[in-house]
Enzyme design. Sequence first.
Site, short mmCIF file in Angstrom:
data_model
loop_
_atom_site.label_atom_id
_atom_site.label_comp_id
_atom_site.label_asym_id
_atom_site.label_seq_id
_atom_site.Cartn_x
_atom_site.Cartn_y
_atom_site.Cartn_z
N ASP A 106 0.98 -1.38 0.05
CA ASP A 106 0.08 -0.02 -0.11
C ASP A 106 1.09 1.34 0.04
O ASP A 106 1.44 1.65 1.09
CB ASP A 106 -0.87 -0.12 1.23
CG ASP A 106 -1.55 1.25 1.46
OD1 ASP A 106 -1.79 2.11 0.48
OD2 ASP A 106 -2.03 1.23 2.62
N LYS A 131 3.37 10.83 -3.94
CA LYS A 131 2.38 10.23 -4.48
C LYS A 131 1.34 11.25 -5.38
O LYS A 131 0.54 11.11 -6.34
CB LYS A 131 1.62 9.41 -3.59
CG LYS A 131 0.30 8.75 -4.13
CD LYS A 131 -0.11 7.72 -3.28
CE LYS A 131 -1.37 7.03 -3.59
NZ LYS A 131 -1.91 6.16 -2.51
N GLU A 163 -7.31 0.81 -4.34
CA GLU A 163 -7.17 0.66 -3.10
C GLU A 163 -8.53 0.18 -2.66
O GLU A 163 -8.72 -0.50 -1.52
CB GLU A 163 -6.92 2.06 -2.27
CG GLU A 163 -5.14 2.29 -2.64
CD GLU A 163 -5.02 3.72 -2.39
OE1 GLU A 163 -5.68 4.63 -2.06
OE2 GLU A 163 -3.80 3.95 -2.80
N ASP A 214 -12.33 6.20 2.83
CA ASP A 214 -10.85 6.34 2.90
C ASP A 214 -10.23 7.62 3.45
O ASP A 214 -10.33 8.61 2.50
CB ASP A 214 -10.14 5.83 1.84
CG ASP A 214 -8.30 5.76 2.02
OD1 ASP A 214 -8.00 6.27 2.86
OD2 ASP A 214 -8.08 4.98 1.14
P1 ADP Z 1 -2.29 7.66 3.51
O1 ADP Z 1 -2.99 6.49 3.06
O2 ADP Z 1 -2.53 8.98 3.05
O3 ADP Z 1 -0.93 7.36 3.30
P2 ADP Z 1 -2.86 6.72 6.24
O4 ADP Z 1 -3.95 6.01 5.96
O5 ADP Z 1 -1.56 6.20 6.79
O6 ADP Z 1 -2.59 7.57 5.16
O7 ADP Z 1 -3.25 7.83 7.52
C1 ADP Z 1 -2.44 8.63 8.28
C2 ADP Z 1 -3.09 9.42 8.75
O8 ADP Z 1 -3.65 8.96 10.08
C3 ADP Z 1 -2.40 10.68 9.48
O9 ADP Z 1 -2.74 11.86 9.59
C4 ADP Z 1 -2.15 10.15 11.09
O10 ADP Z 1 -1.93 11.12 11.74
C5 ADP Z 1 -3.66 9.34 11.11
N1 ADP Z 1 -3.73 8.81 12.09
C6 ADP Z 1 -3.16 7.40 12.63
N2 ADP Z 1 -3.32 6.73 13.70
C7 ADP Z 1 -4.40 7.88 14.10
C8 ADP Z 1 -5.28 7.91 15.38
N3 ADP Z 1 -4.87 6.76 16.48
N4 ADP Z 1 -6.01 8.72 15.59
C9 ADP Z 1 -6.16 9.80 14.88
N5 ADP Z 1 -5.36 9.77 13.56
C10 ADP Z 1 -4.63 9.00 13.37
MG MG Z 2 -3.89 5.25 2.09
#
Ligand code: ADP
Ligand code: MG
Length: 638
Positions: free
Chosen positions: A25, A87, A191, A213
């Site tokens: 991912d 990205k 995704e 998402d």
């Molecule tokens: P992407 O798909 O854009 O790479 P992710 O799905 O990994 O992103 O999400 C990352 C986001 O999730 C970040 O903004 C992070 O701060 C937030 N995040 C991760 N864990 C938590 C949590 N426990 N509570 C709130 N936000 C969270």
């Molecule tokens: Mg993602």
Amino acid sequence: MSDSLSLPTLPVAGQQPAGPVLGIDLGTTNTLVAVWQDGAPRVLSDPSGEALIPSIASFPADAPPVAGRNALDRARLDPERTIHSAKRLLGKGLADLEQERRLLPFRLVEAEGRERVEIDLGDGRRVSPVEVSAQVLAEARRLAAGALGCDPAELERAVITVPAYFDDAQRQATREAARLAGLEVLRILNEPTAAALAYGLDRRGAGRVLVYDLGGGTFDASLLQLDEGVYRVLATAGDTYLGGDDFDRALSDLVADDLERRIGRRPQELDPAARTALRFAAERCKKELSAAEEADFVFHDPAAGLAFRATIGRDRFEAAIRPLVERTIERCRQVLRDAGVEPADLDQVVLVGGSTRVPLVRRQVEEAFGRPPADAIDPDRVVALGAAAQAGVLAGQSDGMLLLDVTPLSLGIETMGGAVSKLILRNTPVPARAVEGFTTFVDGQTAVKLHIVQGEREMAADCRSLGEMILRGIPPMPAGLPKIAVEFTIDADGLLRVRAREERSGAAAEIELRPKHGLTDSEVENMLKSAWDHAQEDMDRRRSADLHTQLQTVIRSVEKNADVVRRELAEAARSRLEEALEDAREAGPEDPPDRLKGLLDELEEAAYPLAEALMNRVAAEAVAKRRLDEVLDNGKGV
Ligand code: ADP
Ligand code: MG
């Protein structure tokens, strides 16, 4: 966005089982890597148990690049050369990136000679978003090798996920990044489809699934239709500037007044390194608030002599982000409206992305769709797990369903007279291959033009032109003699390769095309509808075009034998033939098919004595007979 069809996998003969296939991912904020192991997908972690790989790469002036967690540490030290959010830039030109340009801290420039953006590192070096992503993927590969206890070289194949709305250029750039990282991409997977796969929703009979998402910087809503193994994206909507980063900003804003009172500066007045530290502090506090009713916002930057602490209640945080969450719900409603689906018609709502851990997000989603969303799988990991499930099937380790795309529209080539000869019909599962034989139409023709089209209509002019290719180097031969094999192959990602080969001379040509490029689902739908609406008219036009082509073939062969006609035919037969020829020459491809059919019948009838005369000739008979056969079998010409 394409239809997908699942088929049971077949063992591929003669293929050595290689190392595991990685499911990756590749996120805007975080990247995860997973594999299929012991009958289930498993997310891999580094030795400290951390699975999230920040999608960041840093390019120090005097050392090799670093990516992931190590690069994250460099974000404060060397912000100019530490690149995140690549990205957002993949497959894009500078002109597409007005908004990004203002928001990203690094300098974007146009790559020389290519309409692609690059990042200026400020020290005379430039890197492309593909190179940045390649560093992140290479880091994922290293992490996987460490977790599996193998050499990275043994990990050569991957399934990589991309947002459903990614276009061909963005998907292609993702593949390039993987190649640079030493990975062959077996499949690019959407995704939301990966998320649905991770939950096994299709197997559980879910029909319409909304995938919500919310990641670090982007929000995507996708409506999937799953039935009988077909995974289809019905509609997508989103916001490329809405995500967890905005929650962090909202939280920083909450403490801004307090901060100013205590350290005399507002967040935007801090230097870049301190601003980064503040951002990290906000994110930490936000995450704590997902689990607790209140949390401390702790910010300190010893280098700048700054220290600050405040306690934030969850209710204050929720009030601050509520408008953002409402915007995501509105986008979901939009997706449903676009697809003509009522919230009550949804079979499942799936939460994806780290930001769906925020309790307010869950509550709002549940309220809007009147049901608790599926959240059994960690929303950070669900996409990687789905990618690994697909990777397991591709590696032959799991006997699950292999997702195969189907071609949304038929593919073919234009033949003489403007009709279309379809080689691959719509809804054919890919990969697919088809071969058809063609020949030349004019004597001595040494090149043929192949016009490749996509669509359901019978005439090339009504279909979508995909490209043209010229097959040269055919030795001069009488019309109809060259045997040209045209082969269409579509790989699993929809790349169409057209090869043409003249059998006697071996002359060959080849072209690669992206059949669906730039077509939205509604355009596909319109093309299908228009084919339906014009079915009768099209059939007539096609028949006319084919008959006209046949007529031309007969006219030519009669003309070629004009001296035989003159010398060997009886007066009556000759004048009947000349008259028929005269009428036939006046006909056009637009004439009604019945009229053309009449002219063709009459001309063939009138040419019968000529055919007899030719057959009765001696020495050159073999050749003459062959030509006669050509006349009579009306081969397709291109
Ligand atoms: P992407 O798909 O854009 O790479 P992710 O799905 O990994 O992103 O999400 C990352 C986001 O999730 C970040 O903004 C992070 O701060 C937030 N995040 C991760 N864990 C938590 C949590 N426990 N509570 C709130 N936000 C969270
Ligand atoms: Mg993602």
